[in-house]
Design an enzyme around this catalytic site. Structure first.
Site, PDB file in Angstrom:
ATOM      1  N   GLY A  33       0.948  -1.243  -0.043  1.00 18.23           N
ATOM      2  CA  GLY A  33      -0.062  -0.086   0.070  1.00 18.23           C
ATOM      3  C   GLY A  33       0.707   1.219  -0.087  1.00 18.23           C
ATOM      4  O   GLY A  33       2.181   1.062  -0.345  1.00 18.23           O
ATOM      5  N   ASN A  34       0.091   2.341   0.163  1.00 17.89           N
ATOM      6  CA  ASN A  34       0.898   3.694   0.176  1.00 17.89           C
ATOM      7  C   ASN A  34       0.198   4.425   1.223  1.00 17.89           C
ATOM      8  O   ASN A  34      -0.905   4.162   1.965  1.00 17.89           O
ATOM      9  CB  ASN A  34       0.864   4.371  -0.988  1.00 17.89           C
ATOM     10  CG  ASN A  34      -0.456   4.361  -1.388  1.00 17.89           C
ATOM     11  OD1 ASN A  34      -1.252   5.537  -1.015  1.00 17.89           O
ATOM     12  ND2 ASN A  34      -1.048   3.980  -2.579  1.00 17.89           N
ATOM     13  N   ARG A  35       0.725   5.928   1.688  1.00 16.33           N
ATOM     14  CA  ARG A  35       0.316   6.556   2.909  1.00 16.33           C
ATOM     15  C   ARG A  35      -0.734   7.424   2.468  1.00 16.33           C
ATOM     16  O   ARG A  35      -1.297   8.360   3.393  1.00 16.33           O
ATOM     17  CB  ARG A  35       1.434   7.112   3.545  1.00 16.33           C
ATOM     18  CG  ARG A  35       2.363   5.827   4.020  1.00 16.33           C
ATOM     19  CD  ARG A  35       3.655   6.807   4.874  1.00 16.33           C
ATOM     20  NE  ARG A  35       3.141   7.652   5.655  1.00 16.33           N
ATOM     21  CZ  ARG A  35       3.713   8.882   5.950  1.00 16.33           C
ATOM     22  NH1 ARG A  35       4.718   9.217   5.052  1.00 16.33           N
ATOM     23  NH2 ARG A  35       3.120   9.742   6.761  1.00 16.33           N
TER      24      ARG A  35
END
Ligand code: CTP
Ligand code: CA
Length: 224
Positions: A33-35
């Site tokens: 994922g990413n932030r």
């Protein structure tokens, strides 16, 4: 535009906005994922609906609630998000790609949980490039449709940041690119944002900072 910004000035406009961050599944229990929190995209959706637009929000793993009065379509992976955007795009006057899309996804999704005992002390993942959804939407856009992209960059030097933004604007082929500096403590979870918006020539059309809602308002002024 010429009309005054404010309540009702986007009435009749159909705006499709992606927000959040994609998750690329590795196995039934894990993802890459990413932030991205989705806050800036959600603020755009909320502000556009408040100004009378009809809004489709393609929501990828939002950390904030979706606004009322928008048509929410859930998408988790980059592939889901691409499908949802391609479905919504033909009916859109404006497309805004605020979501952080994974550039790469696992070459294979394991049908069962990856086990340490089968893997050993190191685990090497093979990732393959995902399609560039924004570039595809921009290339396929119909006459009059406005396509807006975002760019997240960690470059700290303002001149180099602008150069990266200009290159990206040219590469994506979108009408506007919202350039955003991000870092370990900037951008994502923050209530505030600071952006530079470039047009398709790479010229600066907006510099805005403040709450994500006020930045959303400035971006939407491009459409009124
Ligand atoms: N984007 C997209 N599809 C992808 C990757 C990005 O549609 N596979 C969109 C994002 O939603 C954003 C814009 O492209 O609107 C720019 O994303 P960004 O990650 O800043 O640019 P990239 O082209 O992926 O380049 P890089 O990450 O290498 O800087
Ligand atoms: Ca990227």
């Amino acid at each position: 535009g010429a009309a005054a910004a404010g309540p009702g000035d986007l009435a009749g406009k159909r705006i499709v906005i992606s927000a959040g961050g994609t998750r690329e599944p590795l196995d039934p229990v894990r993802f890459l994922g990413n932030r991205s929190s989705g806050k800036q995209g959600v603020a755009l959706a909320e502000a556009a609906a408040a100004r009378g637009a009809s809004v489709v929000l393609v929501a990828a793993n939002l950390e904030v609630p979706a606004p009322k009065n928008v048509d929410v379509r859930l998408a988790s992976s980059a592939a889901d998000l691409e499908r949802a955007m391609l479905l919504a795009a033909p009916d859109a006057d404006v497309i805004i790609m605020a979501a952080a899309v994974a550039d790469y996804g696992p070459a294979e999704v394991r049908p069962e949980k990856i086990k340490k005992d089968d893997t050993g002390d190191t685990l090497v993942l093979t990732l393959v490039r995902n399609p560039d959804i924004l570039a595809g939407l921009a290339a396929a856009r119909k006459p009059g449709q406005v396509v807006i992209g975002f760019a997240a960059e960690t470059e700290t030097d303002p001149a180099l940041l602008l150069e990266l933004g200009r290159d990206k604007a040219a590469r994506k082929g979108c009408d506007f690119l919202v350039l955003n500096r991000v870092g370990w403590s900037e951008g994502f979870a923050s209530e505030r944002n600071a952006v530079t918006v470039l047009d398709s020539h790479g010229d600066i059309v907006i510099e805005a900072s403040g709450s994500k809602m006020s930045v959303a308002g400035r971006i939407l002024d491009l459409l009124s």
